[in-house]
Design an enzyme around this catalytic site. Structure first.
Site, PDB file in Angstrom:
ATOM      1  N   GLU A 432       0.837  -1.209   0.000  1.00  0.00           N
ATOM      2  CA  GLU A 432       0.000   0.000   0.000  1.00  0.00           C
ATOM      3  C   GLU A 432       0.872   1.261   0.000  1.00  0.00           C
ATOM      4  O   GLU A 432       0.713   2.163   0.842  1.00  0.00           O
ATOM      5  CB  GLU A 432      -0.961  -0.013   1.194  1.00  0.00           C
ATOM      6  N   GLU A 511      -3.692  -8.997  -0.144  1.00  0.00           N
ATOM      7  CA  GLU A 511      -4.268  -8.816   1.193  1.00  0.00           C
ATOM      8  C   GLU A 511      -5.771  -8.815   1.037  1.00  0.00           C
ATOM      9  O   GLU A 511      -6.322  -8.030   0.260  1.00  0.00           O
ATOM     10  CB  GLU A 511      -3.766  -7.517   1.815  1.00  0.00           C
TER      11      GLU A 511
END
Length: 782
Positions: A432, A511
């Protein structure tokens, strides 16, 4: 005459070279390289100490301890601690370690290195006052050459000093720990030796009939002579038998390095896979004549791993779904100094839940963790960083401050260290990432990392965990075309969309959440290679006071099944399973629990029961009376019953093709009567890395756990053992881990036990007021 003199000089130099090597190796023919455990007998101070790097500094009042050691987990918890939510409100600061040692006379003319598997964080290391170097990234393994800085006279001591500094906070969004939290070793080698992580083994042309083994060895010559040598490699099969030997002759110039390639073929190889993780060894020697002057043993697996845009992931020509979980590096009550057995137990539990892959989120792990994945048959996504240059909330003063200068070194060291592990199938270079990925600078940051990894290990693809890529425009700006594998966090429908738009892109969920929609996206789309759930185990940090731990794992910190784990097992496991869960209130809005003992019998009527199961049919019984049988839904939903509560027995029976294959029974608990102790490992060794988990359960007269009882349990252990930590898995408890007492959660708590003696048995007892005590014995293995 000149030719004669030249020839004599050459002969004399050669003779002297062989004499030197012979003298250096005469006492180490069997052990040409000595690897010494350097974990024991350190001195520690939990504060800054001016001048502590100096050999003359007085550390006599410092605490004596062994490493690995995480001083942050010692606590105490405090909302005012600077680590805040990221570090779970545990302490941060500066810690010093010092170790005194001597060098044997036989090792004076050898090269001596010190290796650290990890120091948290911003470490500085000195030998006898000489500064060896600094490493900011607490997750990186590193080494320093001590040669030339040691006191080698008889009886002279040397002082190794380490300063670890994580005082600048917040530095991470999750718990890091503090100090020398991984193993340390000293390497004593001859001047001609293998470079650190200098052996690289790959396999190619793999089938069940034959495979080619390729070995690359890098050798350093730190002597003053141009040394001819023989590189000998022996291949050992999984039973330990030598099946192939190859030799290469080479000369290494003084002060130079050389890289040698060897290749050989193995017939009928035993492949490494998830069910049979067969492991081979390459035992490689540097020889001067018949004398072995260095050796390395490299474990590897023979397997064929590939990703395909249309069909996902393939291992040895078998198409499999990657069913993974993300794991942080802490081990719960032991903090970041995690004994190998803690990881082994956790990985075994995850495999039982149906997990076949681990994402090392979001940093390099301890090397023994990867050894376990190799041995247990688990796939690994090996990840480098959580941040690049842009900060994240909760980590504004972390690695992003050092990324530009250090990413190359830290990435290089991880890949060189890890690339022989057959469990690793893909690398990730970020999670991220908040850097701008919509311009050439962001493109270059990713591409530079990917190119470096390809250079060091061309056998594996590279990805990163994208977040909200539709916002950063990476689906349309050309960024994902640069990726080997497109990884994305959550929003599984976007992976489906990108495949439909660009079917040549390989996709994977890096994820993912626990919801049914996420599971079905993986199950029903063959082009999605796999997914990694957030998370496998509850972990410390990333929580807001009074919480100190993130609790969306398949298991809690103690290894107890969470409800999410029970459901996931019904979706992912191969074996038949049934699990009964219910809402713990009449409205159906309460906590899901896995017991038949309501907190309040007086007001509890409507038990909204669900059964998680992969069986064809599940039948539910209340006190022996059938409440009906239900088939497996096409979308893997749990089967539900509305049950009028009665004390007694609730039983679920799973059947496949009419045959009973799985059952679970829950019985209403009575009043608490006694404590029952059980150990997950009845025999342990006197080894830092070995532990046994002792679970204390408060039970009624029939041995049924009382899930609603809150008792303070006191543990005692005989002289042969010690209590390393206690825990109950609560995300709001602020009790100390390094203690002998813990409150129960859902009727139980644990003590982690280590051995202090080499033989005998450890007796563990647990007591609590007004109920009967319990005990259990643990044998000590040599």
């Amino acid at each position: 005459m000149d030719k004669l003199k030249s020839g004599m000089v050459y002969f004399l130099c050669t003779f002297l070279m062989f004499l030197t090597l012979s003298l250096q190796a005469q006492n180490s023919i069997e052990k040409p390289r000595n690897i010494l455990n350097f974990d024991n007998d350190w001195r520690f101070l939990k504060e800054d100490a001016r001048g502590a790097e100096s050999p003359s500094f007085d550390d006599s009042k410092w605490r004596k301890l062994n490493v690995p050691h995480d001083w942050s987990i010692e606590g105490p918890y405090d909302q005012a601690n600077p680590t805040k939510s990221g570090g779970g409100y545990l302490p941060a600061g500066i810690g010093w370690y010092r170790k005194s040692f001597t060098v044997k006379e036989a090792d004076v003319k050898k090269n001596i290195f010190i290796e650290f598997d990890g120091v948290m964080a911003n470490s500085d290391v000195w030998i006898n006052g000489f500064h060896l170097g600094k490493r900011h990234y607490g997750y990186s393994s590193f080494s320093y050459d001590l040669t030339g800085h040691l006191n080698t006279g008889k009886g002279e001591t040397n002082i190794l000093a380490v300063r670890a500094d994580n005082s600048i906070q917040p530095a991470s969004r999750y718990y890091t720990g503090a100090g020398i939290y991984r193993h340390v070793r000293m390497i004593i080698a001859n001047p001609v030796h293998f470079k650190q992580w200098g052996i690289y083994v790959t396999t190619s042309q793999v089938s069940d009939k034959k495979a080619t083994i390729n070995l690359q060895a890098t050798i350093d010559n730190e002597s003053s002579l141009n040394n001819p040598f023989i590189l000998e490699t022996n291949i050992l099969d999984p039973t330990g038998n030598v099946i192939k030997t190859i030799e290469s002759k080479q000369t290494v110039s003084a002060g130079k390095s050389v890289t040698i390639n060897q290749s050989l073929e193995v017939v009928n190889p035993k492949l490494w896979n998830l069910d049979q993780p067969n492991l081979y060894k390459a035992v490689t020697y540097i020889k001067s004549g018949k004398i072995r002057i260095d050796d390395q043993s490299t474990t590897f697996g023979i397997r064929n791993s590939k990703f395909d845009a249309a069909t996902g992931y393939w291992l040895n020509a078998r198409n499999i779904k990657i069913k993974g979980v993300c794991l942080h590096h802490d081990g719960g009550a032991v903090g970041s100094a995690v004994p190998t057995r803690v990881w082994e137990r956790r990985l075994e539990l995850l495999k039982e839940a149906g997990v076949n892959a681990i994402r090392t989120s979001h940093n390099p792990v301890a090397p023994e963790f990867l050894d376990l994945c190799d041995r247990l048959g688990l796939l690994v996504m090996d990840e480098t960083f959580d941040t690049w240059t842009a900060p994240k909330p909760g980590g504004e003063k972390g690695y992003n401050l050092y990324f530009t200068q250090w990413w190359d070194k830290d990435t290089r060291d991880m890949v060189l260290r890890d690339r022989n592990h057959p469990s690793i199938i893909i690398y990730s270079v970020g999670n991220e990432i908040h850097d701008n990925l919509n311009d050439s600078t962001g493109f270059k940051k990713y591409k530079d990392q990917q190119d470096l990894i390809h250079q060091l290990d061309p056998t594996r693809p590279v990805t990163m965990a994208l977040f909200r890529p539709n916002v950063s425009k990476v689906y349309s700006n050309g960024f994902i075309e640069k990726m080997d594998v497109v990884g994305q966090n959550y929003r599984e429908n976007e992976l489906v969309d990108i495949h439909n738009l660009k079917p040549n892109m390989i996709t994977i969920g890096t994820e993912n959440g626990h919801d049914q929609k996420a599971w079905l996206a993986l199950r029903d789309n063959p082009f999605i290679a796999g997914q990694f759930l957030w998370t496998g185990f509850d972990y410390l940090g990333e929580a807001f006071w009074p919480k100190i731990s993130f609790n969306k794992g398949l298991f809690d910190r103690t290894g107890t099944w969470n409800i999410l784990g029970l459901q996931r097992q019904s979706w992912w496991a191969d074996k038949p399973v049934v699990h009964i869960v219910r809402n713990d209130d009449n409205a159906g809005m309460g906590e899901l629990v896995a017991n038949w003992t309501p907190a309040d019998f007086g007001t509890y009527d409507d038990a909204r029961v669900q059964v998680y199961s992969n069986c064809d049919v599940v039948e539910l019984f209340l006190n022996g009376k059938s409440l009906g049988a239900k088939p497996k839904p096409a979308d893997d939903s749990p089967r539900a019953w509305s049950v009028t509560f009665e004390k007694g027995s609730l039983k679920a029976v799973g059947k496949n093709k009419g045959k009973e294959v799985a059952t679970e029974e829950q019985v209403t608990a009575g009043d608490p009567v006694k404590i029952i102790l059980s150990s997950d490992k009845p025999k342990i060794a006197n080894d830092w890395d070995d532990v046994s988990y002792v679970t204390a359960r408060v039970v009624d007269a029939n041995g049924i756990t009382c899930p609603n009882v809150d008792k303070s349990i006191s543990f005692k252990v005989s002289d042969e053992g010690t209590i390393a930590a206690v825990d109950n898995g609560s995300v709001t408890s602020h009790e100390a881990y390094q203690a002998t007492e813990r409150h129960t959660l859902h009727g139980q708590c644990i003590a982690i036990i280590k051995a202090k003696s080499s033989t005998g048995k450890i007796t563990v007892t647990a007591s609590s007021p007004e109920i009967q005590s319990g005990s259990v014995n643990i044998e000590i293995n040599q």
